[in-house]
Design a protein around this motif. Structure first.
Motif, PDB file in Angstrom:
ATOM      1  N   TYR A  67       0.786  -1.232   0.000  1.00 47.01           N
ATOM      2  CA  TYR A  67       0.000   0.000   0.000  1.00 47.01           C
ATOM      3  C   TYR A  67       0.827   1.296   0.000  1.00 47.01           C
ATOM      4  O   TYR A  67       0.552   2.186  -0.813  1.00 47.01           O
ATOM      5  CB  TYR A  67      -1.008   0.010   1.153  1.00 47.01           C
ATOM      6  CG  TYR A  67      -1.751   1.307   1.236  1.00 47.01           C
ATOM      7  CD1 TYR A  67      -2.755   1.595   0.331  1.00 47.01           C
ATOM      8  CD2 TYR A  67      -1.408   2.267   2.173  1.00 47.01           C
ATOM      9  CE1 TYR A  67      -3.419   2.803   0.373  1.00 47.01           C
ATOM     10  CE2 TYR A  67      -2.055   3.481   2.222  1.00 47.01           C
ATOM     11  CZ  TYR A  67      -3.066   3.744   1.324  1.00 47.01           C
ATOM     12  OH  TYR A  67      -3.703   4.945   1.356  1.00 47.01           O
ATOM     13  N   PRO A  68       1.846   1.445   0.838  1.00 49.83           N
ATOM     14  CA  PRO A  68       2.587   2.713   0.847  1.00 49.83           C
ATOM     15  C   PRO A  68       3.266   3.054  -0.489  1.00 49.83           C
ATOM     16  O   PRO A  68       3.617   4.199  -0.737  1.00 49.83           O
ATOM     17  CB  PRO A  68       3.642   2.524   1.945  1.00 49.83           C
ATOM     18  CG  PRO A  68       3.130   1.418   2.789  1.00 49.83           C
ATOM     19  CD  PRO A  68       2.328   0.541   1.883  1.00 49.83           C
ATOM     20  N   PHE A  69       3.440   2.065  -1.355  1.00 49.49           N
ATOM     21  CA  PHE A  69       4.137   2.263  -2.612  1.00 49.49           C
ATOM     22  C   PHE A  69       3.190   2.318  -3.813  1.00 49.49           C
ATOM     23  O   PHE A  69       3.642   2.463  -4.944  1.00 49.49           O
ATOM     24  CB  PHE A  69       5.177   1.158  -2.805  1.00 49.49           C
ATOM     25  CG  PHE A  69       6.104   1.051  -1.626  1.00 49.49           C
ATOM     26  CD1 PHE A  69       7.107   1.980  -1.436  1.00 49.49           C
ATOM     27  CD2 PHE A  69       5.935   0.052  -0.683  1.00 49.49           C
ATOM     28  CE1 PHE A  69       7.950   1.904  -0.334  1.00 49.49           C
ATOM     29  CE2 PHE A  69       6.768  -0.036   0.424  1.00 49.49           C
ATOM     30  CZ  PHE A  69       7.780   0.894   0.599  1.00 49.49           C
ATOM     31  N   MET A  70       1.893   2.225  -3.573  1.00 46.20           N
ATOM     32  CA  MET A  70       0.904   2.303  -4.640  1.00 46.20           C
ATOM     33  C   MET A  70       0.749   3.758  -5.086  1.00 46.20           C
ATOM     34  O   MET A  70       0.767   4.669  -4.267  1.00 46.20           O
ATOM     35  CB  MET A  70      -0.452   1.778  -4.175  1.00 46.20           C
ATOM     36  CG  MET A  70      -0.518   0.320  -3.939  1.00 46.20           C
ATOM     37  SD  MET A  70      -2.194  -0.102  -3.381  1.00 46.20           S
ATOM     38  CE  MET A  70      -2.073  -1.848  -3.270  1.00 46.20           C
ATOM     39  N   GLU A  71       0.594   3.946  -6.379  1.00 45.30           N
ATOM     40  CA  GLU A  71       0.387   5.271  -6.945  1.00 45.30           C
ATOM     41  C   GLU A  71      -0.827   5.237  -7.861  1.00 45.30           C
ATOM     42  O   GLU A  71      -1.228   4.173  -8.327  1.00 45.30           O
ATOM     43  CB  GLU A  71       1.617   5.698  -7.757  1.00 45.30           C
ATOM     44  CG  GLU A  71       2.905   5.743  -6.951  1.00 45.30           C
ATOM     45  CD  GLU A  71       4.117   6.003  -7.814  1.00 45.30           C
ATOM     46  OE1 GLU A  71       4.242   5.356  -8.881  1.00 45.30           O
ATOM     47  OE2 GLU A  71       4.920   6.854  -7.419  1.00 45.30           O
ATOM     48  N   LYS A  72      -1.388   6.406  -8.133  1.00 46.43           N
ATOM     49  CA  LYS A  72      -2.510   6.555  -9.074  1.00 46.43           C
ATOM     50  C   LYS A  72      -3.621   5.559  -8.779  1.00 46.43           C
ATOM     51  O   LYS A  72      -4.051   4.798  -9.638  1.00 46.43           O
ATOM     52  CB  LYS A  72      -2.033   6.424 -10.511  1.00 46.43           C
ATOM     53  CG  LYS A  72      -0.980   7.459 -10.893  1.00 46.43           C
ATOM     54  CD  LYS A  72      -0.496   7.256 -12.303  1.00 46.43           C
ATOM     55  CE  LYS A  72       0.651   8.202 -12.600  1.00 46.43           C
ATOM     56  NZ  LYS A  72       1.268   7.930 -13.876  1.00 46.43           N
ATOM     57  N   ILE A  73      -4.098   5.550  -7.540  1.00 42.03           N
ATOM     58  CA  ILE A  73      -5.144   4.620  -7.110  1.00 42.03           C
ATOM     59  C   ILE A  73      -6.496   5.109  -7.630  1.00 42.03           C
ATOM     60  O   ILE A  73      -6.860   6.260  -7.439  1.00 42.03           O
ATOM     61  CB  ILE A  73      -5.166   4.481  -5.592  1.00 42.03           C
ATOM     62  CG1 ILE A  73      -3.832   3.915  -5.085  1.00 42.03           C
ATOM     63  CG2 ILE A  73      -6.338   3.596  -5.132  1.00 42.03           C
ATOM     64  CD1 ILE A  73      -3.668   3.919  -3.583  1.00 42.03           C
ATOM     65  N   GLU A  74      -7.222   4.221  -8.303  1.00 44.33           N
ATOM     66  CA  GLU A  74      -8.557   4.504  -8.820  1.00 44.33           C
ATOM     67  C   GLU A  74      -9.416   3.293  -8.474  1.00 44.33           C
ATOM     68  O   GLU A  74      -8.900   2.211  -8.237  1.00 44.33           O
ATOM     69  CB  GLU A  74      -8.526   4.670 -10.345  1.00 44.33           C
ATOM     70  CG  GLU A  74      -7.598   5.743 -10.821  1.00 44.33           C
ATOM     71  CD  GLU A  74      -7.433   5.703 -12.343  1.00 44.33           C
ATOM     72  OE1 GLU A  74      -8.217   5.020 -13.029  1.00 44.33           O
ATOM     73  OE2 GLU A  74      -6.505   6.347 -12.832  1.00 44.33           O
TER      74      GLU A  74
END
Length: 80
Positions: A67-74
């Motif tokens: 989770y801390p490294f996730m980007e552009k979450i949709e």
């Protein structure tokens, strides 16, 4: 979106049936809940020089570590 997007919100949205799209280490994925403590992660990026499994089963612990490294979450509602 109000406030910071948290892991708790991500988890809640997966629990109610949303499909979450995100970028992780330059690859685009979608993830959805398949059972208690079980999520299906599908690779959407096609990069023949960096072959990765198209489908993976991951646990909530793994999801929380990513989770801390996730980007552009949709997200979108499931068609199920």
């Amino acid at each position: 979106m109000e406030g910071k997007y948290t892991f708790e919100r991500l988890d809640e949205e997966l629990n109610i049936g949303y499909i979450i799209f995100f970028t992780y280490v330059r690859n685009r994925y979608q993830i959805f809940k398949t059972a208690e403590n079980c999520y299906t992660q599908q690779l959407l990026t096609d990069n023949p020089k960096n072959p990765l499994p198209r489908n993976s089963i991951i646990t909530k612990k793994t999801l929380k570590e990513m989770y801390p490294f996730m980007e552009k979450i949709e997200y979108k509602a499931s068609n199920n």
